[in-house]
Design a protein around this motif. Structure first.
Motif, short mmCIF file in Angstrom:
data_model
loop_
_atom_site.label_atom_id
_atom_site.label_comp_id
_atom_site.label_asym_id
_atom_site.label_seq_id
_atom_site.Cartn_x
_atom_site.Cartn_y
_atom_site.Cartn_z
N LEU A 33 33.04 42.14 33.56
CA LEU A 33 33.99 41.10 33.95
C LEU A 33 33.95 39.92 32.98
CD1 LEU A 33 35.99 39.82 35.97
CD2 LEU A 33 34.00 39.02 37.27
N CYS A 37 37.01 38.95 30.52
CA CYS A 37 37.64 37.64 30.74
C CYS A 37 37.74 36.87 29.44
CB CYS A 37 36.84 36.83 31.76
SG CYS A 37 37.14 37.30 33.48
N MET A 145 38.41 47.39 34.28
CA MET A 145 37.91 46.54 35.37
C MET A 145 38.11 47.19 36.73
SD MET A 145 36.41 43.52 35.47
CE MET A 145 35.19 44.42 36.41
N LEU A 161 40.21 38.07 35.79
CA LEU A 161 40.48 38.57 34.45
C LEU A 161 41.88 38.20 33.98
CD1 LEU A 161 40.21 40.36 31.95
CD2 LEU A 161 40.61 42.36 33.41
N SER A 165 40.94 33.52 33.73
CA SER A 165 40.34 33.38 32.39
C SER A 165 41.34 32.82 31.37
CB SER A 165 39.76 34.71 31.92
OG SER A 165 40.75 35.69 31.77
#
Length: 436
Positions: A33, A37, A145, A161, A165
């Motif tokens: 993750l 991100c 993901m 994500l 981010s």
């Protein structure tokens, strides 16, 4: 003998992958993750840098609002074409991680080159090339993901994500940093420095990632049916088509706002570049908060209701830019954060709902298709329309366009069928009928 060697290599690879998953204090899911991100956030930093740096570039390169819309659209159209195509290709690529790393590397080199351009034509060509390599990053990242996420965290992870981010990096931190760089050095250095995080992300991906594990996540297709389902079968689901329409609306909402807000704040409202950077950053803070909060809460309230709520509240974001810029800056900042909820609909429409609808191996293709169509309409066509409207009608026209787009997004969302496992049992017969 060859079979035994192949089996031995497979076992060694599985052992190495297992060590990777157990390595570290934060767990493999969190490690994936964090890296993803930074990867997608970095991609969006460069995509949105053109809007933040435009007030510094426009005199040197002799650009106007229409040119800004064309530059934004050039990247969007190649992004929209490469996303579905290369997203579909990844369903047939055995090693996704090296493919992902190569895309980030090429993108980093192109981003550096953007600081060298001297003409509008050169910048236009370069933006188009960047869109080709940027387009597949989200479909691939969300496919990885989704595979590595536990059911209870899928909405949270995919929202963090896709929306949080880039909001944190591209529209909160980057505008402040890029304005400071452009003010004290030159706008070109804003592009030069992007090569450093790009190379770090490439190395981190290759070192820490293994190939995504195979788990069934669809609430629509049974495990027995999954191997028989083709991508053409996936296109029969109403949800996928509604996600396409919703993406068109909400990409228009987002891209038009973040593309024209910096120049509007400086040229029309009269803000200083530093204050403009802070105002745009507040939109980023709102996107960062709602981009995670909306998909996370959807695990309790359902995907569909949260898409509708996010779109409705998002209507007031562009209207606040038009009508509330004269109030105190602190109050404007708070309001912009609160009403910029529309970004919370993005991960649900782009990734979460499609990933819970189609067969797992087609998640990158489905996400790429939704993203591609949304980018073509909302990222290519509408910024050009909005730029022309700003030049020939009113500088506030783009924000009225964004508000209407959010209204249409809410109306489209009314037709969605729920896909979250906790809420999808009642919808299963309907979805099964659609797939037949």
């Amino acid at each position: 003998m060859a079979s035994e060697m192949q089996t031995s290599e497979t076992l060694n690879e599985q052992g190495l992958n297992e060590k990777k998953r157990k390595w570290g204090l934060i767990g493999y899911e969190n490690r994936v993750l964090i890296i993803l991100c930074f990867a997608f956030g970095f991609v969006f930093v460069d995509r949105m840098a053109i809007a933040t740096l435009f007030p510094f570039m426009q005199d040197e390169l002799h650009l106007n609002n229409t040119d800004l819309g064309v530059l934004s659209g050039a990247l969007a159209i190649t992004w929209s074409l490469s996303g579905p195509l290369l997203g579909w290709v990844t369903s047939r690529v055995k090693k996704i991680v090296p493919f992902f790393a190569i895309l980030i590397l090429i993108f980093s080199l192109l981003s550096f080159t953007a600081g060298l351009v001297a003409t509008f034509a050169a910048l236009l060509i370069l933006r188009g090339a960047m869109g080709i390599v940027e387009g597949p990053t989200l479909p691939i990242a969300q496919g990885i993901m989704s595979a590595e996420s536990s059911e209870k965290r899928r909405g949270f992870n995919m929202g963090l994500l896709q929306t949080t981010s880039p909001s944190l990096l591209a529209t909160t931190l980057a505008p402040i940093a890029l304005v400071a760089i452009a003010s004290h050095l030159n706008w070109r250095y804003g592009f030069y420095l992007t090569i450093i995080p790009g190379l770090l992300i490439v190395l981190a991906s290759l070192y820490f990632f293994d190939e995504p594990k195979k788990v069934h996540v669809s609430t629509v297709i049974s495990s027995e049916q999954e191997e028989k389902i083709t991508f053409v079968d996936c296109l029969k689901f109403k949800n996928l088509w509604l996600c396409l329409l919703g993406a068109c609306c909400m990409v228009t909402w987002y891209i038009v706002i973040v593309t024209f807000a910096p120049t509007y704040f400086v040229d029309t409202v009269g803000m200083t570049p530093a204050k403009m950077g802070l105002a745009v950053a507040m939109l980023g803070v709102g996107g960062m908060i709602w981009g995670t909060a909306v998909p996370t809460v959807s695990a309790w309230l359902g995907r569909k209701p949260m898409v509708i709520i996010a779109c409705v509240v998002g209507i007031f974001s562009p209207l606040a830019i038009i009508y509330l810029h004269s109030i105190s800056f602190a109050l404007l900042a708070i309001i912009l954060i609160i009403v910029h909820m529309g970004q919370g609909a993005h991960p649900l429409l782009f990734s979460v709902i499609p990933s819970e609808t189609v067969s797992q191996k087609y998640i990158p293709a489905a996400v790429g298709l939704v993203m591609g169509v949304g980018e073509f309409v909302g990222g290519f066509i509408m910024p050009i329309v909005a730029g022309a409207a700003a030049d020939h009608i009113s500088t506030s026209a783009p924000f009225y366009i964004a508000a209407v787009a959010a209204v249409l997004g809410a109306l489209v969302a009314l037709g969605l069928t729920e896909t979250h496992p906790r809420h999808a049992k009642e919808a299963a017969p309907v979805l099964a009928t659609e797939a037949a």
